[in-house]
Design a protein around this motif. Structure first.
Motif, PDB file in Angstrom:
ATOM      1  N   SER A  94      87.249 -29.605 -63.748  1.00  0.00           N
ATOM      2  CA  SER A  94      86.162 -28.604 -63.703  1.00  0.00           C
ATOM      3  C   SER A  94      85.832 -28.600 -62.526  1.00  0.00           C
ATOM      4  CB  SER A  94      84.866 -29.518 -64.523  1.00  0.00           C
ATOM      5  OG  SER A  94      83.725 -28.336 -64.661  1.00  0.00           O
ATOM      6  N   ASN A  95      86.819 -28.086 -61.424  1.00  0.00           N
ATOM      7  CA  ASN A  95      86.640 -28.031 -59.999  1.00  0.00           C
ATOM      8  C   ASN A  95      85.659 -26.837 -59.875  1.00  0.00           C
ATOM      9  OD1 ASN A  95      87.812 -26.476 -57.446  1.00  0.00           O
ATOM     10  ND2 ASN A  95      87.824 -28.678 -57.025  1.00  0.00           N
ATOM     11  N   PRO A  96      84.273 -27.048 -59.108  1.00  0.00           N
ATOM     12  CA  PRO A  96      83.523 -25.780 -58.990  1.00  0.00           C
ATOM     13  C   PRO A  96      84.036 -24.713 -58.259  1.00  0.00           C
ATOM     14  CG  PRO A  96      82.515 -27.852 -59.018  1.00  0.00           C
ATOM     15  CD  PRO A  96      83.937 -28.127 -59.064  1.00  0.00           C
ATOM     16  N   PRO A  97      84.692 -24.800 -56.985  1.00  0.00           N
ATOM     17  CA  PRO A  97      85.036 -23.805 -56.021  1.00  0.00           C
ATOM     18  C   PRO A  97      86.074 -22.927 -57.081  1.00  0.00           C
ATOM     19  CG  PRO A  97      85.188 -25.841 -55.043  1.00  0.00           C
ATOM     20  CD  PRO A  97      84.908 -26.337 -56.130  1.00  0.00           C
ATOM     21  N   LEU A  98      87.128 -23.485 -57.732  1.00  0.00           N
ATOM     22  CA  LEU A  98      88.083 -22.683 -58.544  1.00  0.00           C
ATOM     23  C   LEU A  98      87.288 -21.862 -59.728  1.00  0.00           C
ATOM     24  CD1 LEU A  98      90.959 -21.873 -59.648  1.00  0.00           C
ATOM     25  CD2 LEU A  98      90.899 -24.064 -60.939  1.00  0.00           C
ATOM     26  N   LEU A  99      86.291 -22.736 -60.362  1.00  0.00           N
ATOM     27  CA  LEU A  99      85.477 -21.770 -61.229  1.00  0.00           C
ATOM     28  C   LEU A  99      84.780 -20.697 -60.911  1.00  0.00           C
ATOM     29  CD1 LEU A  99      84.173 -24.805 -63.560  1.00  0.00           C
ATOM     30  CD2 LEU A  99      86.095 -23.136 -64.135  1.00  0.00           C
ATOM     31  N   GLU A 100      84.352 -20.863 -59.448  1.00  0.00           N
ATOM     32  CA  GLU A 100      83.734 -19.780 -58.688  1.00  0.00           C
ATOM     33  C   GLU A 100      84.425 -18.623 -58.411  1.00  0.00           C
ATOM     34  OE1 GLU A 100      81.386 -20.943 -55.319  1.00  0.00           O
ATOM     35  OE2 GLU A 100      79.772 -21.961 -56.430  1.00  0.00           O
ATOM     36  N   TRP A 101      85.746 -19.122 -57.927  1.00  0.00           N
ATOM     37  CA  TRP A 101      86.695 -18.002 -57.753  1.00  0.00           C
ATOM     38  C   TRP A 101      86.714 -17.248 -58.968  1.00  0.00           C
ATOM     39  CZ3 TRP A 101      91.339 -21.126 -54.823  1.00  0.00           C
ATOM     40  CH2 TRP A 101      90.820 -21.839 -53.934  1.00  0.00           C
ATOM     41  N   LEU A 102      87.080 -17.778 -59.854  1.00  0.00           N
ATOM     42  CA  LEU A 102      87.414 -16.858 -61.323  1.00  0.00           C
ATOM     43  C   LEU A 102      86.564 -15.906 -61.653  1.00  0.00           C
ATOM     44  CD1 LEU A 102      89.160 -19.663 -63.040  1.00  0.00           C
ATOM     45  CD2 LEU A 102      90.304 -17.831 -62.383  1.00  0.00           C
ATOM     46  N   GLN A 103      85.251 -16.123 -61.341  1.00  0.00           N
ATOM     47  CA  GLN A 103      84.167 -15.059 -61.575  1.00  0.00           C
ATOM     48  C   GLN A 103      83.551 -14.368 -60.152  1.00  0.00           C
ATOM     49  OE1 GLN A 103      80.673 -16.874 -63.149  1.00  0.00           O
ATOM     50  NE2 GLN A 103      80.489 -18.487 -61.590  1.00  0.00           N
ATOM     51  N   SER A 104      84.315 -14.299 -59.156  1.00  0.00           N
ATOM     52  CA  SER A 104      83.823 -13.687 -57.891  1.00  0.00           C
ATOM     53  C   SER A 104      83.678 -12.100 -58.251  1.00  0.00           C
ATOM     54  CB  SER A 104      84.819 -14.002 -56.956  1.00  0.00           C
ATOM     55  OG  SER A 104      84.592 -12.922 -55.761  1.00  0.00           O
ATOM     56  N   PRO A 105      82.610 -11.553 -57.964  1.00  0.00           N
ATOM     57  CA  PRO A 105      82.164 -10.197 -58.029  1.00  0.00           C
ATOM     58  C   PRO A 105      83.038  -9.226 -57.179  1.00  0.00           C
ATOM     59  CG  PRO A 105      80.481 -11.234 -56.631  1.00  0.00           C
ATOM     60  CD  PRO A 105      81.462 -12.161 -57.097  1.00  0.00           C
ATOM     61  N   ILE A 106      83.997  -9.802 -56.186  1.00  0.00           N
ATOM     62  CA  ILE A 106      84.590  -9.255 -55.214  1.00  0.00           C
ATOM     63  C   ILE A 106      86.205  -9.502 -55.603  1.00  0.00           C
ATOM     64  CG2 ILE A 106      85.261  -8.505 -52.907  1.00  0.00           C
ATOM     65  CD1 ILE A 106      82.319  -9.067 -52.272  1.00  0.00           C
ATOM     66  N   SER A 120      89.414 -17.805 -69.990  1.00  0.00           N
ATOM     67  CA  SER A 120      89.245 -17.946 -71.634  1.00  0.00           C
ATOM     68  C   SER A 120      88.935 -19.388 -71.773  1.00  0.00           C
ATOM     69  CB  SER A 120      90.276 -17.672 -72.609  1.00  0.00           C
ATOM     70  OG  SER A 120      91.436 -18.138 -72.118  1.00  0.00           O
ATOM     71  N   LEU A 121      89.598 -20.291 -71.121  1.00  0.00           N
ATOM     72  CA  LEU A 121      89.553 -21.677 -71.167  1.00  0.00           C
ATOM     73  C   LEU A 121      88.388 -22.414 -70.564  1.00  0.00           C
ATOM     74  CD1 LEU A 121      93.280 -22.564 -70.972  1.00  0.00           C
ATOM     75  CD2 LEU A 121      91.907 -22.427 -73.067  1.00  0.00           C
ATOM     76  N   SER A 122      87.819 -21.529 -69.782  1.00  0.00           N
ATOM     77  CA  SER A 122      86.645 -22.047 -68.859  1.00  0.00           C
ATOM     78  C   SER A 122      85.635 -22.955 -69.753  1.00  0.00           C
ATOM     79  CB  SER A 122      86.074 -21.303 -68.125  1.00  0.00           C
ATOM     80  OG  SER A 122      86.827 -20.672 -67.078  1.00  0.00           O
ATOM     81  N   PRO A 123      85.228 -22.296 -70.906  1.00  0.00           N
ATOM     82  CA  PRO A 123      84.150 -23.174 -71.465  1.00  0.00           C
ATOM     83  C   PRO A 123      84.638 -24.635 -71.837  1.00  0.00           C
ATOM     84  CG  PRO A 123      84.250 -20.896 -72.461  1.00  0.00           C
ATOM     85  CD  PRO A 123      85.524 -21.083 -71.465  1.00  0.00           C
ATOM     86  N   LEU A 124      85.743 -24.868 -72.141  1.00  0.00           N
ATOM     87  CA  LEU A 124      86.656 -25.926 -72.498  1.00  0.00           C
ATOM     88  C   LEU A 124      86.505 -27.272 -71.300  1.00  0.00           C
ATOM     89  CD1 LEU A 124      89.456 -24.885 -74.624  1.00  0.00           C
ATOM     90  CD2 LEU A 124      87.206 -25.976 -75.514  1.00  0.00           C
ATOM     91  N   HIS A 238      71.977 -37.576 -66.570  1.00  0.00           N
ATOM     92  CA  HIS A 238      72.052 -37.497 -68.095  1.00  0.00           C
ATOM     93  C   HIS A 238      72.677 -36.063 -68.538  1.00  0.00           C
ATOM     94  CE1 HIS A 238      69.628 -40.574 -67.706  1.00  0.00           C
ATOM     95  NE2 HIS A 238      68.690 -40.060 -67.005  1.00  0.00           N
ATOM     96  N   MET A 239      73.255 -35.094 -67.618  1.00  0.00           N
ATOM     97  CA  MET A 239      73.859 -34.126 -67.938  1.00  0.00           C
ATOM     98  C   MET A 239      75.308 -34.501 -68.890  1.00  0.00           C
ATOM     99  SD  MET A 239      73.356 -31.271 -64.989  1.00  0.00           S
ATOM    100  CE  MET A 239      71.635 -31.188 -64.645  1.00  0.00           C
ATOM    101  N   ALA A 240      75.531 -33.551 -69.851  1.00  0.00           N
ATOM    102  CA  ALA A 240      77.157 -33.640 -70.436  1.00  0.00           C
ATOM    103  C   ALA A 240      78.209 -33.801 -69.444  1.00  0.00           C
ATOM    104  CB  ALA A 240      77.136 -32.440 -71.413  1.00  0.00           C
ATOM    105  N   ASP A 241      78.955 -34.524 -69.903  1.00  0.00           N
ATOM    106  CA  ASP A 241      80.348 -34.852 -69.061  1.00  0.00           C
ATOM    107  C   ASP A 241      81.440 -34.360 -69.828  1.00  0.00           C
ATOM    108  OD1 ASP A 241      82.167 -35.249 -67.041  1.00  0.00           O
ATOM    109  OD2 ASP A 241      81.764 -37.703 -67.200  1.00  0.00           O
ATOM    110  N   ASN A 242      81.938 -33.137 -69.887  1.00  0.00           N
ATOM    111  CA  ASN A 242      82.886 -32.580 -70.779  1.00  0.00           C
ATOM    112  C   ASN A 242      84.278 -33.245 -70.218  1.00  0.00           C
ATOM    113  OD1 ASN A 242      84.751 -30.826 -72.011  1.00  0.00           O
ATOM    114  ND2 ASN A 242      83.518 -29.174 -71.795  1.00  0.00           N
ATOM    115  N   GLU A 243      84.971 -33.495 -71.153  1.00  0.00           N
ATOM    116  CA  GLU A 243      86.407 -34.170 -70.829  1.00  0.00           C
ATOM    117  C   GLU A 243      87.202 -33.054 -70.528  1.00  0.00           C
ATOM    118  OE1 GLU A 243      87.593 -36.472 -74.085  1.00  0.00           O
ATOM    119  OE2 GLU A 243      86.144 -37.952 -73.889  1.00  0.00           O
ATOM    120  N   GLY A 244      87.040 -31.908 -70.649  1.00  0.00           N
ATOM    121  CA  GLY A 244      87.856 -30.832 -69.850  1.00  0.00           C
ATOM    122  C   GLY A 244      88.773 -30.186 -70.937  1.00  0.00           C
TER     123      GLY A 244
END
Length: 267
Positions: A94-106, A120-124, A238-244
């Motif tokens: 769940s690397n945040p920089p990569l997840l940001e890149w994938l939704q960049s508006p530019i 498509s796999l990001s929610p997982l 206390h937030m959810a810790d998704n296993e990926g």
């Protein structure tokens, strides 16, 4: 110094040059910094980030090769990329920089189907806890370094507000926050008119190209940041810790990318 405007064709040309020099194929390229966030300064770099894939032989070698391509910053162009195998391993965490890149508006390039399949796999793969901690640490560090004096570097407010808003988004909605600063403020500050007015006034100055140097601290914003940072230090645990996402899906995605890009049949 006068800002140089780098057009899209220049960036695409640089990506094509990297493909030729490195023997790779660029799968995806986007803007990742303040331009994608919606508040570039006059001298902001063009922060181009990309994902690439090499031929099959590179991956079946007994040697460990470097899995990052970087070019020296030149004429405000800061460009670097990750090998797809590296990117998918970070995606599992769940690397945040990569997840940001994938939704960049530019976006400068989106070749083949790989980027969309990863999305498509990001929610997982998305982990609220790990992403919230990423943004919280960023906010705490920048607040400590830039915003604690009587006079502060005004433009640095954005580099604390944005990660704090990202934590707020994750807590409220349980999804990856959008990159665009305007989208964050419109949703998160709709019921806090005093704070929104202070942030909007600062944003207007930033977008107009005002030199935002040392000025007296903006107390309503500081009060908000201190309260929210303290809050997220408690709530993030206390937030959810998704296993990926499942490893088999990512393995197949990687193999599929090799087939699609290089035309490999037996894989």
């Amino acid at each position: 110094m006068t800002q140089r405007i780098i057009d899209r064709s220049t960036i695409i040309g640089e990506l094509e040059r990297i493909e030729r020099e490195e023997g790779v194929r660029v799968l995806y390229a986007c803007e990742s910094g303040s331009r994608a966030w919606g508040f570039p300064s006059k001298d902001s770099d063009y922060d181009v980030r990309f994902l690439y894939i090499r031929p099959l032989e590179w991956y079946v070698s007994i040697f460990e090769w470097r899995d990052v391509i970087e070019r020296p910053i030149s004429d405000q162009l800061d460009i670097s990329g990750w090998d797809l195998k590296k990117a998918l391993n970070l995606f599992r965490k769940s690397n945040p920089p990569l997840l940001e890149w994938l939704q960049s508006p530019i976006r400068y390039a989106e070749n083949y189907s790989v980027a969309e399949r990863i999305r498509s796999l990001s929610p997982l793969a998305f982990s609220p806890k790990s992403c919230a901690y990423h943004y919280l640490h960023m906010a705490k560090r920048n607040y400590r370094d830039y915003l604690q004096g009587e006079r502060v570097k005004i433009k640095k407010y954005f580099y604390v507000l944005r990660p704090v808003f990202a934590c707020e988004w994750i807590e409220r909605y349980g999804t990856m926050p959008p990159m665009e600063f305007d989208r964050l403020t419109d949703r998160l500050l709709a019921e806090d008119s005093r704070l929104k007015q202070a942030v909007d006034a600062l944003l207007v100055r930033k977008k107009a190209g005002d030199e935002l140097d040392l000025e007296p601290r903006i107390q309503p914003i500081n009060d908000y940041l201190e309260e929210r940072i303290a809050h997220f230090e408690q709530s993030a645990r206390h937030m959810a810790d998704n296993e990926g996402s499942r490893d088999r899906q990512l393995d197949e995605l990687f193999r599929s990318a090799l087939r699609e890009v290089w035309g490999i049949e037996a894989l």
